[in-house]
Design a protein around this motif. Structure first.
Motif, short mmCIF file in Angstrom:
data_model
loop_
_atom_site.label_atom_id
_atom_site.label_comp_id
_atom_site.label_asym_id
_atom_site.label_seq_id
_atom_site.Cartn_x
_atom_site.Cartn_y
_atom_site.Cartn_z
N CYS A 181 -20.04 40.38 -35.05
CA CYS A 181 -20.71 40.96 -34.75
C CYS A 181 -21.12 42.64 -34.69
N GLY A 182 -20.08 42.70 -34.98
CA GLY A 182 -19.94 44.38 -35.36
C GLY A 182 -19.70 45.47 -33.74
N CYS B 178 -18.73 37.82 -30.06
CA CYS B 178 -18.26 37.13 -31.28
C CYS B 178 -16.62 36.92 -30.99
N ARG B 179 -16.14 37.75 -30.72
CA ARG B 179 -14.43 37.94 -30.60
C ARG B 179 -14.01 37.35 -32.27
N CYS C 158 -11.06 43.01 -31.50
CA CYS C 158 -10.67 41.57 -31.42
C CYS C 158 -10.30 40.96 -32.84
N ALA D 48 -14.87 39.19 -34.96
CA ALA D 48 -15.15 40.67 -36.80
C ALA D 48 -16.30 40.00 -37.24
N ASP E 143 -17.38 45.68 -30.94
CA ASP E 143 -15.83 45.98 -30.35
C ASP E 143 -15.50 46.90 -30.95
S1 FES Z 1 -16.05 40.59 -30.53
FE1 FES Z 1 -17.62 40.80 -32.14
S2 FES Z 1 -16.72 42.19 -34.06
FE2 FES Z 1 -15.26 42.12 -32.15
#
Ligand code: FES
Ligand code: HEM
Ligand code: SF4
Lengths: 300, 141
Positions: A120-121, A115-116, A135, A118, A123
């Motif tokens: 989807c969790g 998702c970039r 991200c 924060a 990364d």
């Molecule tokens: S890319 Fe989704 S939480 Fe960082």
């Protein structure tokens, strides 16, 4: 100076020319290819060193050191750190930086993201000695060189990718879904929550299953069966939801007060410190402890 | 599937530089707790063997020559013992102060300031320890 080892089979130009770098790196057994690859690698390492030096001289760059490991490639079975210089842009996050490194220097650099923003969790990394969401972490806030490693206390599958199975198992084991004692006769009827009760569970609902907390927890590292902060927080989220009803709450408390439940928590606050969604995990665990005590001590 | 790589100890105490306040508080609390237990047993061992050896003779007692008294006097005349006493006080004070902090944490009070209360415990421990030095060291030389 580039610390790219000469075996690195990919760089910007090969990334563009080779249609399937993935298959290439997963079948290192093929000898002819390997020889070709070595030849190419020398040239490519040279080019890469030049590109790297140029990037460094040309523009404002940031130095990142990324953990590399791949059990399927002989040269990468011994873990190491690769250094990349990425051009800095205002607002750049750690995720942007590793994406730049992957897209421009080494397509085999592996990490999860989606998702970039924060949500989807995917990364959570170990950045400069702390579990952080790639991200959500500004490069400008970090000391250089920025060390990016996979989450500690989880097995590394490849580069920054860790095995999340165990974490998910712990999460599932607390029944992380709304499960009221009684549902309204009419299925379409809303199950309303009071504002006060919503406020109580609000922070606990924000978990994105990133496992940063779990990875930071010294107890979870030592006790494989410990539910861990995220799962306990999930249990809190539903145990405190008044709509579920008293008997379901009792069941939930039984889950969390078992041997590998809340009592393992030693209030080190590591989880609370790292949670990217600012969930007061220790506070929730402590409240569950008090609920568990109240449930078992009924003098009144 | 593919085997995965375990990074072993490097993830844990090798990373002590990266520990946060709450983690240090935990380590110090465990450490001081066990030091206190260790001291308690040594204390019991020394005193319980010295007491039966104490003389019943009032004259010996008055002269301060019975074994109990001489044991204590000998111990207290050693500089090392005096220094260890200062250390024991430091350990006990920290354990008590941080124990109170943990009590608050257990009650869910002031969780947002848990790091500050840890630093406060450390500073207070330091101050009390320093203030106790003259008392403990008096006459040791
Ligand atoms: S890319 Fe989704 S939480 Fe960082
Ligand atoms: C006023 C005095 C004291 C206070 C307020 C206090 C408080 C506490 C608290 C709250 C804990 C629990 C820590 C946790 O939550 O994990 C603890 C642990 C401990 N205490 Fe104390 N304590 C005191 C005196 C002592 C003494 C005199 C001893 C030794 C004889 C001692 C030995 C220990 C030990 C060994 C532990 C660690 C137990 C473990 O491994 O979990 N304490 N103390
Ligand atoms: S509680 Fe926070 S750190 Fe833990 S998994 Fe959820 S979002 Fe990540």
């Amino acid at each position: 100076m580039s610390t790219q080892p000469p075996q690195q089979e990919t760089d910007e130009s090969t990334a563009e020319t080779s249609a399937e770098p993935e298959t290439e790196s997963t079948s290192p057994g093929q000898q002819k290819r390997a020889a070709q690859k070595r030849e190419r690698a020398n040239a490519s390492a040279q080019r890469q060193a030049e590109a790297d030096a140029k990037a460094k001289a040309d523009e404002e760059t940031r130095e990142i050191k990324v953990f590399r490991y791949d059990p399927e490639v002989e040269e990468k079975q011994e873990p190491r750190f690769d250094t990349f210089h990425v051009p800095f842009t205002k607002g750049m996050t750690v995720l942007d930086a590793v994406m730049y490194a992957r897209d421009h220097y080494d397509p085999s650099l592996t990490f999860r993201h989606s998702c970039r923003q924060a949500i989807c969790g995917s990364d959570a990394f170990f950045v400069n000695g702390r579990q952080r969401l790639g991200c959500k972490t500004q490069v400008s806030e970090l000391d250089e060189p920025i060390r990016i490693e996979p989450l500690p206390h989880q097995d590394v599958v490849k580069d920054l990718v860790v095995d999340m199975d165990h974490f998910y198992e712990e999460m599932e084991s607390v029944d992380p879904y709304f499960d009221p004692d009684e549902t309204p006769g009419n299925d379409l009827e809303e199950q309303r929550q009071s504002r006060a009760n919503r406020e109580k569970v609000k922070m606990s609902t924000r978990c994105i299953w990133c496992a940063a907390c779990f990875s930071s927890c010294n107890i979870a590292a030592g006790d494989n069966q410990y539910l861990g902060p995220a799962a306990l927080n999930k249990a809190y989220r539903f145990a405190m939801d008044e709509r579920e009803g008293e008997s379901r709450k009792q069941e939930r408390l039984e889950t969390i007060e078992q041997e590998h439940g809340v009592w393992r928590c030693q209030t080190q606050f590591s989880c609370t410190n790292v949670c990217p969604k600012d969930i007061p995990l220790t506070e929730h665990i402590q409240e569950l402890k008090r609920e568990a005590v109240k449930k078992n001590l009924k003098f009144w | 599937m593919s085997q995965s790589y375990n990074r072993g100890l490097i993830e844990d105490f090798g990373r002590w530089r990266e520990f946060s306040a709450g983690m240090w508080a935990w380590i110090f609390h465990k450490f001081t707790g066990w030091v206190l237990v260790g001291y308690l047993f040594t204390h019991i061992a020394v005193l319980s063997t010295a007491i039966p050896a104490a003389s019943q003779d009032p004259a010996t007692l008055a002269a301060g020559e019975d074994i109990y008294t001489t044991t204590i006097v000998t111990l207290e005349s050693l500089l090392l013992v005096r220094i260890l006493e200062v250390g024991l006080l430091a350990v006990a004070v920290f354990h008590i102060l941080n124990g109170l902090r943990l009590l608050l944490v257990d009650l869910g009070i002031g969780l947002d300031s848990q790091d500050k209360s840890f630093y406060a415990s450390l500073i207070l421990t330091g101050a009390i320890t320093v203030a106790s030095v003259p008392t403990f060291i008096a006459g040791a030389f």
